[in-house]
Design a protein around this motif. Structure first.
Motif, mmCIF file in Angstrom:
data_model
loop_
_atom_site.group_PDB
_atom_site.id
_atom_site.type_symbol
_atom_site.label_atom_id
_atom_site.label_comp_id
_atom_site.label_asym_id
_atom_site.label_seq_id
_atom_site.Cartn_x
_atom_site.Cartn_y
_atom_site.Cartn_z
ATOM 1 N N GLY A 232 0.820 -1.198 0.000
ATOM 2 C CA GLY A 232 0.000 0.000 0.000
ATOM 3 C C GLY A 232 0.852 1.246 0.000
ATOM 4 N N GLN A 233 0.187 2.357 0.061
ATOM 5 C CA GLN A 233 0.889 3.633 0.000
ATOM 6 C C GLN A 233 1.798 3.832 1.202
ATOM 7 O OE1 GLN A 233 -1.806 6.959 -0.164
ATOM 8 N NE2 GLN A 233 -0.278 8.343 -1.044
ATOM 9 N N ASN A 234 1.443 3.231 2.352
ATOM 10 C CA ASN A 234 2.181 3.467 3.593
ATOM 11 C C ASN A 234 2.958 2.244 4.076
ATOM 12 O OD1 ASN A 234 1.120 6.243 4.093
ATOM 13 N ND2 ASN A 234 -0.838 5.144 4.211
ATOM 14 N N THR A 235 3.135 1.239 3.236
ATOM 15 C CA THR A 235 3.888 0.056 3.641
ATOM 16 C C THR A 235 5.339 0.436 3.949
ATOM 17 O OG1 THR A 235 2.499 -1.347 2.226
ATOM 18 C CG2 THR A 235 4.596 -2.265 2.970
ATOM 19 N N PRO B 169 8.616 -12.896 -1.750
ATOM 20 C CA PRO B 169 9.230 -13.451 -2.967
ATOM 21 C C PRO B 169 10.442 -12.682 -3.468
ATOM 22 C CG PRO B 169 6.842 -13.204 -3.212
ATOM 23 C CD PRO B 169 7.225 -12.488 -1.963
ATOM 24 N N PHE B 170 10.789 -11.560 -2.818
ATOM 25 C CA PHE B 170 11.860 -10.714 -3.324
ATOM 26 C C PHE B 170 13.204 -11.070 -2.694
ATOM 27 C CE2 PHE B 170 8.303 -7.381 -3.572
ATOM 28 C CZ PHE B 170 7.837 -7.952 -4.752
ATOM 29 N N LYS B 171 14.244 -11.011 -3.518
ATOM 30 C CA LYS B 171 15.601 -11.265 -3.039
ATOM 31 C C LYS B 171 16.197 -10.018 -2.393
ATOM 32 C CE LYS B 171 18.712 -11.816 -6.202
ATOM 33 N NZ LYS B 171 19.510 -12.421 -7.312
ATOM 34 N N THR B 172 15.796 -8.847 -2.894
ATOM 35 C CA THR B 172 16.285 -7.577 -2.353
ATOM 36 C C THR B 172 15.114 -6.751 -1.833
ATOM 37 O OG1 THR B 172 16.131 -6.520 -4.531
ATOM 38 C CG2 THR B 172 18.230 -7.528 -3.936
ATOM 39 N N ARG B 173 15.400 -5.894 -0.892
ATOM 40 C CA ARG B 173 14.347 -5.060 -0.329
ATOM 41 C C ARG B 173 13.894 -4.040 -1.368
ATOM 42 N NH1 ARG B 173 15.655 -2.062 5.194
ATOM 43 N NH2 ARG B 173 16.530 -0.463 3.832
ATOM 44 N N PRO B 174 12.588 -3.864 -1.554
ATOM 45 C CA PRO B 174 12.098 -2.907 -2.545
ATOM 46 C C PRO B 174 12.592 -1.487 -2.259
ATOM 47 C CG PRO B 174 10.325 -4.352 -1.818
ATOM 48 C CD PRO B 174 11.488 -4.611 -0.913
ATOM 49 N N VAL B 175 12.927 -0.778 -3.338
ATOM 50 C CA VAL B 175 13.356 0.618 -3.241
ATOM 51 C C VAL B 175 12.162 1.495 -3.592
ATOM 52 C CG1 VAL B 175 14.925 2.382 -4.122
ATOM 53 C CG2 VAL B 175 15.708 0.009 -3.847
ATOM 54 N N GLN B 176 11.780 2.363 -2.679
ATOM 55 C CA GLN B 176 10.599 3.189 -2.881
ATOM 56 C C GLN B 176 10.912 4.424 -3.715
ATOM 57 O OE1 GLN B 176 9.207 3.049 1.464
ATOM 58 N NE2 GLN B 176 7.292 3.264 0.339
ATOM 59 N N MET C 103 1.642 2.539 -7.912
ATOM 60 C CA MET C 103 2.830 1.831 -7.466
ATOM 61 C C MET C 103 3.852 2.855 -6.988
ATOM 62 S SD MET C 103 5.465 -0.612 -9.649
ATOM 63 C CE MET C 103 4.470 -2.084 -9.654
ATOM 64 N N ASN C 104 4.577 2.509 -5.919
ATOM 65 C CA ASN C 104 5.631 3.413 -5.428
ATOM 66 C C ASN C 104 6.960 2.674 -5.230
ATOM 67 O OD1 ASN C 104 5.014 1.900 -3.203
ATOM 68 N ND2 ASN C 104 4.531 3.624 -1.860
ATOM 69 N N ILE C 105 7.221 1.690 -6.117
ATOM 70 C CA ILE C 105 8.466 0.917 -6.092
ATOM 71 C C ILE C 105 9.165 1.110 -7.427
ATOM 72 C CG2 ILE C 105 9.474 -1.387 -5.908
ATOM 73 C CD1 ILE C 105 7.032 -2.214 -4.334
ATOM 74 N N ARG C 106 10.462 1.273 -7.412
ATOM 75 C CA ARG C 106 11.195 1.430 -8.665
ATOM 76 C C ARG C 106 12.247 0.353 -8.888
ATOM 77 N NH1 ARG C 106 16.296 3.662 -7.956
ATOM 78 N NH2 ARG C 106 16.704 4.728 -5.977
ATOM 79 N N GLN C 107 12.518 -0.453 -7.880
ATOM 80 C CA GLN C 107 13.565 -1.456 -8.054
ATOM 81 C C GLN C 107 13.360 -2.605 -7.077
ATOM 82 O OE1 GLN C 107 17.544 0.157 -7.922
ATOM 83 N NE2 GLN C 107 18.475 -1.839 -7.546
ATOM 84 N N VAL C 108 13.488 -3.827 -7.578
ATOM 85 C CA VAL C 108 13.402 -5.018 -6.738
ATOM 86 C C VAL C 108 13.918 -6.207 -7.541
ATOM 87 C CG1 VAL C 108 11.078 -5.750 -7.407
ATOM 88 C CG2 VAL C 108 11.903 -6.253 -5.118
ATOM 89 N N ALA C 109 14.478 -7.182 -6.869
ATOM 90 C CA ALA C 109 14.957 -8.416 -7.513
ATOM 91 C C ALA C 109 14.225 -9.602 -6.905
ATOM 92 C CB ALA C 109 16.467 -8.568 -7.331
ATOM 93 N N VAL D 47 6.740 6.733 -16.237
ATOM 94 C CA VAL D 47 7.028 5.748 -15.195
ATOM 95 C C VAL D 47 8.530 5.688 -14.931
ATOM 96 C CG1 VAL D 47 6.937 3.304 -14.622
ATOM 97 C CG2 VAL D 47 4.982 4.397 -15.671
ATOM 98 N N ILE D 48 8.901 5.747 -13.652
ATOM 99 C CA ILE D 48 10.307 5.631 -13.260
ATOM 100 C C ILE D 48 10.729 4.174 -13.206
ATOM 101 C CG2 ILE D 48 11.967 6.155 -11.437
ATOM 102 C CD1 ILE D 48 10.183 8.473 -10.614
ATOM 103 N N SER D 49 9.819 3.327 -12.748
ATOM 104 C CA SER D 49 10.140 1.908 -12.575
ATOM 105 C C SER D 49 10.330 1.226 -13.924
ATOM 106 C CB SER D 49 9.015 1.207 -11.809
ATOM 107 O OG SER D 49 8.760 1.847 -10.588
ATOM 108 N N ARG D 50 11.170 0.215 -13.956
ATOM 109 C CA ARG D 50 11.396 -0.586 -15.150
ATOM 110 C C ARG D 50 11.452 -2.051 -14.741
ATOM 111 N NH1 ARG D 50 10.222 3.441 -17.158
ATOM 112 N NH2 ARG D 50 11.163 4.594 -18.883
ATOM 113 N N ASN D 51 10.609 -2.856 -15.413
ATOM 114 C CA ASN D 51 10.601 -4.313 -15.184
ATOM 115 C C ASN D 51 10.374 -4.672 -13.724
ATOM 116 O OD1 ASN D 51 11.188 -4.752 -17.930
ATOM 117 N ND2 ASN D 51 13.369 -4.459 -17.538
#
Length: 556
Positions: free
Chosen positions: A230-233, A246-253, A294-300, A319-323
């Motif tokens: 969510g917006q405040n996670t 399911p993510f290997k790395t912590r999401p980057v907001q 969405m407020n995530i731009r990077q995750v593995a 959109v800033i996020s990719r893939n």
């Protein structure tokens, strides 16, 4: 020349397509344009998923041409054991009649059911007097725990959709701004009793460590969980449960973005995203959804995780996020989780309730999350499944397989072989690796009947494991759904293409129409040999040889 009965079973209308063909099509109609005396099951409607102990309705559609006033029993059976029978008086006018049957499954599992009625004297064919279907039976009541970071539209729509299913019970704890819950007693409650947990916009910065520790303890025992961001996670606190994400790395907001979903090839047939059985309809349904946030731009992703949907970059502006994986499934042995990296999913419900659109896609998606998480998979190291349980004759059968080591790490480079056993000799298929321990391949089965398949995975001469399953191919083809010749269609094809329509009794003028004039085609090619060094060298060598031969023979 088109020799056919004119039955258009699949695809677009050939009467319109033939105009683009560019040549006259002469049609010869085979069959009788009059309705044939026949009784058949045209369709059935029932649930794909049912619950043990609850009645399941099955609506059967019967069509009859001829046999007006005849009474026949419509039977529902499983493993030749009768479940329900209803008598129907045939109308004989070619219109469908609906018959409602009911049964109550008693145990969990995947079961095949048969619909049939006895053949009648003088009937054209009895191949269309039966149909089969599969139903997955789940436990009677599912207890779902929802923990939310606060009141929101997403929470409201999620709860409302789940409560539409009378076989689901919900317990909801909503966090206050100070970190406590509006409903007391969570710390002392037994959360192991729930079939799955949904964390909606949770945890937040105010979420206490004692709650996170309690969740960690129950998730470590294999409790399935859905992470709905969510917006405040708060991802730093979420990472306290990183073992189950399911993510290997912590999401980057990043800043909030408006994005459209795009279903990936591996998501088309996945149970989570299958809102329609047909591949084309399923893809179109996801494309038709309105944008979410969405407020995530990077995750593995972890190796055992599968990205099912991502951002449609062609429609999501700025959109800033990719893939970034929008919807991810994680399944490693006895542990399942889902991560939805977007919020504002209520838009898939509310904004679809206008015009000819509806909110069925959102409802089905939410139900799929619960069903997939609560469906118990054993800890097999090799798993295989077909994309459907019932196929038409000649339809392509797609297999997918997953292979793991004993520590549930995915295995790449294995040889996965499927042995298909039906009524005839066994066939074998070797699946192709698509990465991440996943393999796929396809068969095409023509003969109707029940089939069993076994997948065996080898690597370096060692058997890693086996799995098996089953499916059925309908005995009859679509040809038996419409048994009369469509003379109007054949005349339309001939007329629209500039051809003529003939019958087997009269096609004497066809030979003259096929007397094509002779055509001559002249092709001329020119090129300069001096611009091609290889040819030039070859010619010089030949001239040199000629000079040498002439000199030796005294001709110079």
């Amino acid at each position: 020349i088109l020799i056919t009965d004119g039955a258009n079973n699949l695809g677009i209308n050939p009467g319109r397509y033939v105009e683009q063909y560019g040549v006259p099509v002469h049609t010869i109609g085979i069959g009788d344009p009059a309705e044939q005396n026949d009784v058949l099951i045209t369709n059935y409607v029932t649930n794909e998923v049912a619950y043990a102990g609850n009645p399941v309705p099955v609506e059967v559609y019967v069509k009859s041409n001829g046999f007006s006033g005849e009474r026949i029993p419509v039977n529902l059976t499983r493993d030749n054991k009768p479940l329900d029978t209803k008598m129907v008086t045939l109308s004989g006018d070619g219109l469908e009649q609906k018959v409602r049957l009911t049964f109550t499954p008693e145990t969990e599992g995947l079961f095949k059911y048969d619909l049939s009625f006895p053949g009648l004297e003088g009937e054209l064919t009895r191949a269309n007097n039966n149909k089969n279907f599969y139903i997955r039976v789940l436990k009677s009541k599912l207890n779902i725990l929802i923990i939310s970071g606060g009141p929101s539209a997403d929470l409201k729509f999620l709860k409302r959709t789940l409560l539409l299913d009378e076989n689901i019970e919900i317990e909801n704890y909503i966090e206050k701004p100070n970190g406590s819950f509006y409903k007391r007693g969570f710390i002392n409650s037994n959360i192991e009793k729930y079939d799955c947990i949904i964390l909606q916009d949770y945890p937040r910065k105010t979420s206490p460590t004692v709650v996170l520790n309690k969740l960690n303890a129950v998730l470590a025992k294999g409790k399935p969980v859905a992470f709905m961001f969510g917006q405040n996670t708060d991802f730093s606190k979420l990472w306290r449960m990183g073992e189950f994400v399911p993510f290997k790395t912590r999401p980057v907001q990043t800043r909030e973005q408006l994005i459209y979903p795009e279903i990936l090839p591996q998501g088309i047939y996945h149970p989570l995203l299958k809102v329609h059985e047909d591949e084309i309809e399923n893809r179109a349904s996801w494309r038709d959804l309105p944008p979410v946030f969405m407020n995530i731009r990077q995750v593995a992703l972890k190796k055992s995780a599968t990205s099912l949907a991502t951002i449609d970059l062609s429609r999501s502006q700025g959109v800033i996020s990719r893939n970034v994986p929008l919807i991810t499934a994680f399944d490693s042995g006895n542990r399942k989780s889902v991560a939805i990296a977007a919020y504002g999913l209520w838009r898939w419900d509310l904004l679809m309730q206008e015009g000819s659109r509806n909110n069925e896609n959102y409802k089905t998606f939410v139900q799929n999350i619960v069903r997939w998480l609560t469906t118990v998979d054993d800890s097999k190291l090799v798993r295989v499944k077909s994309n459907k349980e019932i196929y038409r004759s000649g339809e392509q059968i797609k297999f997918t397989s997953e292979v793991y080591y004993e520590n549930y790490q995915p295995v790449d480079g294995a040889e996965v072989t499927i042995t298909l056993q039906g009524n005839t000799d066994a066939e074998e298929l070797t699946l192709t690796s698509i990465g991440g321990g996943r393999y796929e391949g396809s068969f095409q089965v023509l003969q109707g009947g029940d089939y069993n398949f076994t997948a065996t995975a080898h690597k370096q001469g060692r058997i890693l494991g086996r799995d098996n399953g089953k499916f059925s191919v309908e005995e009859f083809s679509l040809e038996f759904q419409n048994t009369r010749m469509d003379e109007a269609m054949l005349k339309r094809i001939a007329q629209n293409s500039g051809g003529k329509y003939f019958t087997p009794a009269n096609f004497s003028g066809l030979r003259e129409l096929l007397n094509f004039p002779q055509k001559y085609i002249t092709t001329k090619n020119e090129f300069e040999i001096w611009n091609k060094p290889a040819i030039l060298v070859f010619i010089i060598v030949l001239l040199g040889l000629e000079w040498l031969l002439r000199k030796r023979k005294g001709m110079l």
